[in-house]
Design an enzyme around this catalytic site. Sequence first.
Site, PDB file in Angstrom:
ATOM      1  CB  THR A  14      -0.935   0.044   1.238  1.00  0.00           C
ATOM      2  OG1 THR A  14      -1.814   1.163   1.117  1.00  0.00           O
ATOM      3  CG2 THR A  14      -0.175   0.151   2.546  1.00  0.00           C
ATOM      4  CG  ASN A  16      -3.856   4.979   2.931  1.00  0.00           C
ATOM      5  OD1 ASN A  16      -3.494   5.444   4.004  1.00  0.00           O
ATOM      6  ND2 ASN A  16      -5.088   5.099   2.475  1.00  0.00           N
ATOM      7  CE  LYS A  17       1.439  10.258   6.501  1.00  0.00           C
ATOM      8  NZ  LYS A  17       0.208  10.832   6.032  1.00  0.00           N
ATOM      9  CG  HIS A  18      -3.875   7.847   7.019  1.00  0.00           C
ATOM     10  ND1 HIS A  18      -3.734   8.575   8.172  1.00  0.00           N
ATOM     11  CD2 HIS A  18      -3.631   8.702   5.998  1.00  0.00           C
ATOM     12  CE1 HIS A  18      -3.443   9.827   7.870  1.00  0.00           C
ATOM     13  NE2 HIS A  18      -3.376   9.925   6.552  1.00  0.00           N
ATOM     14  CE  LYS A  19      -6.641   1.206   2.068  1.00  0.00           C
ATOM     15  NZ  LYS A  19      -6.800   0.350   0.902  1.00  0.00           N
ATOM     16  CD  GLU A  43      -6.867   0.472  -6.794  1.00  0.00           C
ATOM     17  OE1 GLU A  43      -8.002   0.093  -7.128  1.00  0.00           O
ATOM     18  OE2 GLU A  43      -6.504   0.617  -5.621  1.00  0.00           O
ATOM     19  CG  ASP A  72      -9.692  -2.560  -3.490  1.00  0.00           C
ATOM     20  OD1 ASP A  72      -8.751  -1.830  -3.846  1.00  0.00           O
ATOM     21  OD2 ASP A  72     -10.876  -2.322  -3.799  1.00  0.00           O
ATOM     22  CB  ALA A  73     -11.520  -0.643   1.712  1.00  0.00           C
ATOM     23  N   GLY A 148      -9.511   9.555   3.639  1.00  0.00           N
ATOM     24  CA  GLY A 148     -10.670   9.253   2.800  1.00  0.00           C
ATOM     25  C   GLY A 148     -11.983   9.754   3.395  1.00  0.00           C
TER      26      GLY A 148
HETATM   27  P1  IMP Z   1      -8.733   1.532  -1.626  1.00  0.00           P
HETATM   28  O1  IMP Z   1      -8.904   1.313  -3.097  1.00  0.00           O
HETATM   29  O2  IMP Z   1      -8.785   0.277  -0.814  1.00  0.00           O
HETATM   30  O3  IMP Z   1      -7.548   2.377  -1.278  1.00  0.00           O
HETATM   31  O4  IMP Z   1      -9.999   2.350  -1.084  1.00  0.00           O
HETATM   32  C1  IMP Z   1     -10.804   3.118  -1.915  1.00  0.00           C
HETATM   33  C2  IMP Z   1     -11.221   4.404  -1.267  1.00  0.00           C
HETATM   34  O5  IMP Z   1     -12.199   4.139  -0.265  1.00  0.00           O
HETATM   35  C3  IMP Z   1     -10.104   5.171  -0.576  1.00  0.00           C
HETATM   36  O6  IMP Z   1      -9.479   6.057  -1.455  1.00  0.00           O
HETATM   37  C4  IMP Z   1     -10.858   5.927   0.486  1.00  0.00           C
HETATM   38  O7  IMP Z   1     -11.316   7.134  -0.029  1.00  0.00           O
HETATM   39  C5  IMP Z   1     -12.028   5.016   0.797  1.00  0.00           C
HETATM   40  N1  IMP Z   1     -11.747   4.220   1.997  1.00  0.00           N
HETATM   41  C6  IMP Z   1     -11.385   2.928   2.077  1.00  0.00           C
HETATM   42  N2  IMP Z   1     -11.212   2.556   3.352  1.00  0.00           N
HETATM   43  C7  IMP Z   1     -11.463   3.663   4.087  1.00  0.00           C
HETATM   44  C8  IMP Z   1     -11.430   3.914   5.479  1.00  0.00           C
HETATM   45  O8  IMP Z   1     -11.099   3.077   6.321  1.00  0.00           O
HETATM   46  N3  IMP Z   1     -11.766   5.172   5.834  1.00  0.00           N
HETATM   47  C9  IMP Z   1     -12.111   6.139   4.947  1.00  0.00           C
HETATM   48  N4  IMP Z   1     -12.142   5.963   3.650  1.00  0.00           N
HETATM   49  C10 IMP Z   1     -11.812   4.718   3.221  1.00  0.00           C
END
Ligand code: IMP
Length: 202
Positions: A14, A16-19, A43, A72-73, A148
Site C-alpha cells: 500500500t 497509504n500510511k494511514h492504512k 488497480e 481493497d476497500a 478518505g
Molecule cells: P482503496 O482502493 O482500498 O484504497 O480504497 C478506496 C477508497 O475508499 C479510498 O481512497 C478511500 O477514499 C475510501 N476508503 C477505504 N477505506 C477507508 C477507510 O477506512 N476510511 C475512509 N475511507 C476509506
Amino acid sequence: MKDIGNLNEILFITGNKHKYSEVLPIARSLGFKTVMKPGYKLEIQSDSLEDISITAAIEAYKYLKKPLMIEDAGLFIDALNGFPGPYSSYVYKTIGCDGILKLMMNRTERYATFRSVVTIIYPPFIIVERGECRGSIAYEKRGDKGFGFDPIFIPLGEERTFAEMSVNKKNVFSHRAKAVRKALYKLRKLLEALSDINLNAP
Ligand code: IMP
C-alpha cells in the site's frame, strides 16, 4: 503463541500510511512483522472488491515474489444503491467528502457500509478474507484524523466519526481491522501447522 521463527515477515502492499498504521498493531498482536511496500498495487476496473484485491495481490506477487498482503476497500451507501462502492477511490479523488454530502443532502436514510477484502499470498497459501463495518453518513465533516471518507462515516453504536477516533478505537469497529485480523489469524494457524510438520519430519 507458538514460535514460527522468521516465517512471520510479510509485506503490506500500500502507499497509504494511514492504512499501514491501522494494520501494524493488529499484525504485531498476532506476531507478524509487516513492512509497508508502496508502488505495487495494480488497480483494475471491476465492480467486485474481491476481484480487485485478488488480482492486485497476484500481480504484486509476480514482481516481488515475497509473502504479501493487499487490501481493497469501499464505501457502500444504501440511499445511493451502493455508490461509490468499488469506485470509492476515484469518487474520493473527484468529488470527495463534500460531493458525497451534497448527494446525501435532504436524505434521511443515511445507512452505509464500509467493506474490505484482504488477500494474502504466502505460498503455498492464498487467503482471502472480508470485513464489514455498518454505520451512517454524517450531516457534516467532523474530525481531522484518518483518511478518505473517515470524516463523514459514523460506525453503528458510536456518535463520533472515524476521523474523530484514535487508530485503536477505529480498529475496534473497522472493516479493515476485521478482515486483516481474520486473514492474519488464519495465516498464523497455517504457519504453525507447517512448522509442526517440518519439526516432526523424519
Ligand atoms: P482503496 O482502493 O482500498 O484504497 O480504497 C478506496 C477508497 O475508499 C479510498 O481512497 C478511500 O477514499 C475510501 N476508503 C477505504 N477505506 C477507508 C477507510 O477506512 N476510511 C475512509 N475511507 C476509506
